[in-house]
Design an enzyme around this catalytic site. Structure first.
Site, mmCIF file in Angstrom:
data_model
loop_
_atom_site.group_PDB
_atom_site.id
_atom_site.type_symbol
_atom_site.label_atom_id
_atom_site.label_comp_id
_atom_site.label_asym_id
_atom_site.label_seq_id
_atom_site.Cartn_x
_atom_site.Cartn_y
_atom_site.Cartn_z
ATOM 1 N N ARG A 1 0.858 -1.192 0.000
ATOM 2 C CA ARG A 1 0.000 0.000 0.000
ATOM 3 C C ARG A 1 0.891 1.239 0.000
ATOM 4 N NH1 ARG A 1 -2.989 2.907 4.795
ATOM 5 N NH2 ARG A 1 -3.861 4.550 3.494
ATOM 6 N N ASN B 1 -7.132 1.763 10.062
ATOM 7 C CA ASN B 1 -5.782 2.009 10.584
ATOM 8 C C ASN B 1 -5.901 1.995 12.101
ATOM 9 O OD1 ASN B 1 -5.300 2.455 7.904
ATOM 10 N ND2 ASN B 1 -4.733 4.606 8.105
ATOM 11 N N TYR C 1 -3.899 1.632 15.867
ATOM 12 C CA TYR C 1 -2.641 1.663 16.622
ATOM 13 C C TYR C 1 -2.843 1.423 18.111
ATOM 14 C CZ TYR C 1 -0.450 3.283 12.399
ATOM 15 O OH TYR C 1 0.018 3.331 11.106
ATOM 16 N N HIS D 1 -2.851 11.040 0.888
ATOM 17 C CA HIS D 1 -2.262 10.824 2.211
ATOM 18 C C HIS D 1 -1.637 12.168 2.621
ATOM 19 C CE1 HIS D 1 -0.766 7.452 4.999
ATOM 20 N NE2 HIS D 1 -0.330 8.567 5.554
ATOM 21 N N GLU E 1 -7.284 8.539 6.489
ATOM 22 C CA GLU E 1 -7.433 9.173 7.808
ATOM 23 C C GLU E 1 -7.932 10.611 7.724
ATOM 24 O OE1 GLU E 1 -3.802 8.700 10.023
ATOM 25 O OE2 GLU E 1 -3.939 6.517 10.000
ATOM 26 N N GLU F 1 -3.391 -0.246 8.214
ATOM 27 C CA GLU F 1 -2.175 0.173 8.930
ATOM 28 C C GLU F 1 -2.237 -0.389 10.341
ATOM 29 O OE1 GLU F 1 -1.295 4.383 9.188
ATOM 30 O OE2 GLU F 1 -1.805 4.695 7.076
HETATM 31 O O1 IFM Z 1 2.782 7.728 10.015
HETATM 32 C C1 IFM Z 1 1.400 7.732 10.196
HETATM 33 C C2 IFM Z 1 0.699 7.567 8.876
HETATM 34 O O2 IFM Z 1 1.034 8.564 7.973
HETATM 35 C C3 IFM Z 1 -0.804 7.610 9.060
HETATM 36 N N1 IFM Z 1 -1.214 6.702 10.103
HETATM 37 C C4 IFM Z 1 -0.517 6.731 11.342
HETATM 38 C C5 IFM Z 1 0.987 6.616 11.121
HETATM 39 C C6 IFM Z 1 1.740 6.633 12.466
HETATM 40 O O3 IFM Z 1 1.489 7.820 13.143
#
Ligand code: IFM
Length: 448
Positions: free
Chosen positions: A75, A293, A295, A119, A164, A354
């Protein structure tokens, strides 16, 4: 051992400004990040993405490395200002050529491309005309999307419109810590709305042009929000935090509405006249998949409503392990999120577009021993597997990130890659987590 489906995407993810470098090469226009990094104090370590990993030069080596590491999918994003230096009208053929070379190289190596159209590299010219606060930008985006799709749709099966939109609008227009550095609740909500509108407009055009093999979707940064304790006020704060980050984007895309509770909260604080008749229907286009995405998650309690905190909720400190971003490591949050999106918005193809972590990596004796990252990936992959077993239609996992890169306002100092980059020599060194993933992916391939 429980296996992932054989068609599962084993992907790595990157984005243009974060890795390409070549910020002013071959006719590329200036984008808002080229401008933002020039402002004093905007980037914590004073670095920028002018060179980054110089993927623009080293893309062939990078694709070769993706292959060696067993990735089946990649990606990446294309930079709007590289393709249309002013954001509209004029196309820079040299910019298109770079992506043509990259896509051809991926296909030669049998690595399937997933292309993100935005992006966060808005052409500066469009920002000068108001950027995402200007409704016209959504229409320019649709034209740009159509142009790129026309060029690459035969070679690229997976298309993501926006990456995002919460981050692009909240951090870029609400808090001012990302480009273009604007602030305010109204700016945040206006930019978010136009980003969503641009998704709807572009999706409609791509769907009209597409053949059956191309799939289109959007990538949202989503989290799970839990009340920090048993208080009713904490439960309500968790609902508001969820509305702020998740439902404000999921509801328009899937239901063609903004969540009522959040509309009530925002209406008390600002003017929502950016919302025009027919917009929500336009945003709610059928999509083939959702990219998530993920985290971290938040445990929240109630806090006073302020200009900076329009929803009156704040995350509490937890004793969970932390990454170098100080983000909690909470893989159960990914499982909960995948199940929840499926329950609330219908069973549909999902990708973890992500997932990954920054740690303080060092090269010692030619190796990077990032055991913590391998653990992080392992735990989140187990959450993915559990979600599939619970009936979620999860089709792939893309690690963020393939390479260490320019982490926006943090500069080059936060390393998310499974491949280490020496930003002076540009040497690539796969970390132990890359080898761990390589072996994990191999273990999932059953040869009949
Ligand atoms: O680096 C970023 C990415 O550009 C978008 N998602 C989160 C990642 C980590 O912060």
């Amino acid at each position: 051992m429980q296996l992932f489906p054989q068609s599962f995407h084993w992907g790595a993810a990157t984005s243009s400004y974060q890795i390409e470098g070549a910020a002013f090469a071959d006719g590329k226009g200036k984008c808002i990040w080229d401008t933002f990094v020039e402002q004093d104090g905007a980037i914590q370590d004073g670095t920028d993405g002018r060179v980054a990993c110089d993927h623009y030069t080293y893309y062939r080596d990078d694709v070769k490395l993706l292959k060696e590491l067993n990735f089946s999918h990649y990606r990446f994003s294309v930079n709007w200002a590289r393709i249309m230096p002013d954001g509209k009208d004029r196309v820079n053929e040299a910019g298109l050529d770079f992506y043509k070379r990259l896509i051809n190289t991926l296909n030669e190596q049998h690595i399937t491309p997933m292309l993100t159209l935005y992006h966060w590299e808005l052409p500066q010219q469009l920002e000068d005309e108001g950027g995402w606060l200007n409704r016209d930008t959504a229409y320019y985006f649709a034209e740009y999307a159509e142009r790129v799709f026309r060029e690459f749709s035969a070679e690229v099966p997976y298309w993501i419109t926006q990456n995002e939109p919460w981050v692009a609008s909240r951090l870029g227009y609400g808090e001012g810590v990302h480009a273009p550095g604007k602030k305010g609740l109204n700016h945040f909500l206006t930019a978010a709305h136009h980003l969503l509108l641009s998704h709807g407009l572009a999706t409609e055009r791509l769907r009209a042009m597409k053949q059956t093999e191309q799939q289109t979707g959007i990538a949202l940064n989503l989290s799970s929000h839990y009340p920090a304790d048993d208080r009713l006020s904490s439960q309500e704060a968790a609902t508001r935090a969820d509305g702020f980050l998740n439902r404000w984007f999921l509801d328009p895309v899937y239901k063609g509405t903004y969540p009522k509770d959040m509309l009530t909260i925002y209406e008390k604080q600002t003017d929502l006249s950016f919302l025009q008749q027919g917009d929500l229907e336009q945003i709610q286009q059928p999509i083939d998949f959702l990219g998530i995405n993920y985290y971290s998650s938040d445990f929240v309690e109630s806090s006073p409503v302020t200009t900076e905190n329009p929803t009156g909720s704040k995350p509490v400190q937890t004793s969970l392990p932390k990454t170098a971003m100080e983000w909690d490591v909470y893989p159960d949050g990914l499982y909960d999120l995948l199940v929840r999106v499926t329950n609330d918005y219908g069973k549909q193809p999902l990708y973890v577009s992500e997932n990954g972590a920054a740690y303080r990596d060092e090269v010692v004796g030619g190796e990077v021993n990032d055991e913590q990252r391998a653990d992080y990936l392992d735990q989140h992959l187990q959450s993915c597997l559990r979600a599939i077993q619970s009936g979620v239609d999860l089709r792939g996992y893309y690690v963020w990130s393939f390479l260490d890169n320019f982490e926006w306002a943090y500069g080059l100092s936060k390393r998310f890659g499974v491949v280490h980059i020496d930003f002076t020599t540009l040497k690539r060194t796969p970390k132990q987590s890359a080898y761990w993933l390589q072996a994990f992916i191999a273990s999932q391939r059953v040869h009949s």
